[in-house]
Scaffold this active site. Sequence first.
Site, mmCIF file in Angstrom:
data_model
loop_
_atom_site.group_PDB
_atom_site.id
_atom_site.type_symbol
_atom_site.label_atom_id
_atom_site.label_comp_id
_atom_site.label_asym_id
_atom_site.label_seq_id
_atom_site.Cartn_x
_atom_site.Cartn_y
_atom_site.Cartn_z
ATOM 1 N N SER A 1 0.834 -1.199 0.000
ATOM 2 C CA SER A 1 0.000 0.000 0.000
ATOM 3 C C SER A 1 0.870 1.250 0.000
ATOM 4 O O SER A 1 2.065 1.180 -0.312
ATOM 5 C CB SER A 1 -0.934 -0.018 1.208
ATOM 6 O OG SER A 1 -1.930 0.966 1.078
ATOM 7 N N ASN A 2 0.329 2.384 0.336
ATOM 8 C CA ASN A 2 1.095 3.634 0.404
ATOM 9 C C ASN A 2 0.547 4.522 1.518
ATOM 10 O O ASN A 2 -0.416 4.162 2.189
ATOM 11 C CB ASN A 2 1.065 4.347 -0.955
ATOM 12 C CG ASN A 2 -0.357 4.657 -1.383
ATOM 13 O OD1 ASN A 2 -1.048 5.454 -0.759
ATOM 14 N ND2 ASN A 2 -0.815 4.016 -2.441
ATOM 15 N N TYR A 3 1.158 5.681 1.700
ATOM 16 C CA TYR A 3 0.842 6.548 2.840
ATOM 17 C C TYR A 3 -0.338 7.496 2.641
ATOM 18 O O TYR A 3 -0.551 8.374 3.462
ATOM 19 C CB TYR A 3 2.068 7.379 3.204
ATOM 20 C CG TYR A 3 3.173 6.594 3.867
ATOM 21 C CD1 TYR A 3 2.996 6.059 5.140
ATOM 22 C CD2 TYR A 3 4.385 6.387 3.229
ATOM 23 C CE1 TYR A 3 4.005 5.345 5.756
ATOM 24 C CE2 TYR A 3 5.410 5.675 3.837
ATOM 25 C CZ TYR A 3 5.213 5.159 5.103
ATOM 26 O OH TYR A 3 6.208 4.451 5.712
ATOM 27 N N SER A 4 -1.083 7.338 1.565
ATOM 28 C CA SER A 4 -2.200 8.262 1.330
ATOM 29 C C SER A 4 -3.180 8.265 2.514
ATOM 30 O O SER A 4 -3.565 7.214 3.016
ATOM 31 C CB SER A 4 -2.954 7.859 0.063
ATOM 32 O OG SER A 4 -4.136 8.613 -0.058
ATOM 33 N N ALA B 1 -4.667 7.439 -4.357
ATOM 34 C CA ALA B 1 -3.293 7.029 -4.653
ATOM 35 C C ALA B 1 -3.353 5.539 -4.950
ATOM 36 O O ALA B 1 -3.235 4.695 -4.062
ATOM 37 C CB ALA B 1 -2.381 7.312 -3.469
#
Length: 219
Positions: free
Chosen positions: A29-32, A96
Amino acid sequence: PRLSKLQEKSIVITAGPTREKIDDVRFISNYSSGKMGFALATSAAKRGAKVTLVTGPVHLPTPEGVDRLDIESTEEMDLAVKEHYQSCDIFIGAAAVADYRPANYVTGKLKKNSKTMEINLVRNPDILAGFSKQKKKHQIAIGFSLETAGNLDNAKEKLEQKQLDLVAYNTFDGKTSGFEVDTNILTLIDKHMNVYELPLLGKHEAAERMLDIVEELIN
Ligand code: C5P
């Protein structure tokens, strides 16, 4: 007061990160944080739009009057958006989206048997480009272009590649602009190559200014 041009318009907004499962307990995943997408949904609903917010896992309350759909993966987000291809007037891709997902999904928990391991990744569908490709004349496609290092040309390229009506370019500096923070510095470029440079703003104020420009794009 003046009636908003967004009154009664159907707007689909994607927000937050997506999660791509490796096994039943792990994901990519990512930090969005979802803050920008949620701010846009809040402002659009206040202007009388019918807002559908398709969001990945975030820690944010549902804005008043907004129809929220929670999904996890990019493929789920894509399917949810496709349900609204015909009915929506405006699509804003503020999520994102993970560009890749593990090629193979493992049921249960992957074991650590060796010193190194490889996870094969495959490309995810581009949700925004998919919408643009089939959009009718009256429909508007809006995207974000987040760059760690880059310039306006990257955003202009994205505008053309994804056939957008408007692109919001923001540099990721980890402090005032980008993920998790409450502020953003956006430069908006429309399909006529008009450029609007916004100052450092709270994400809610940035959303308001962005929707003012969207209203100018209508009709
Ligand atoms: O190509 P890039 O990922 O930089 O484009 C960002 C824009 O495209 C954002 O608006 C994002 O929401 C959207 N996007 C998408 N589906 C993807 C990748 C990006 O909708 N698979």
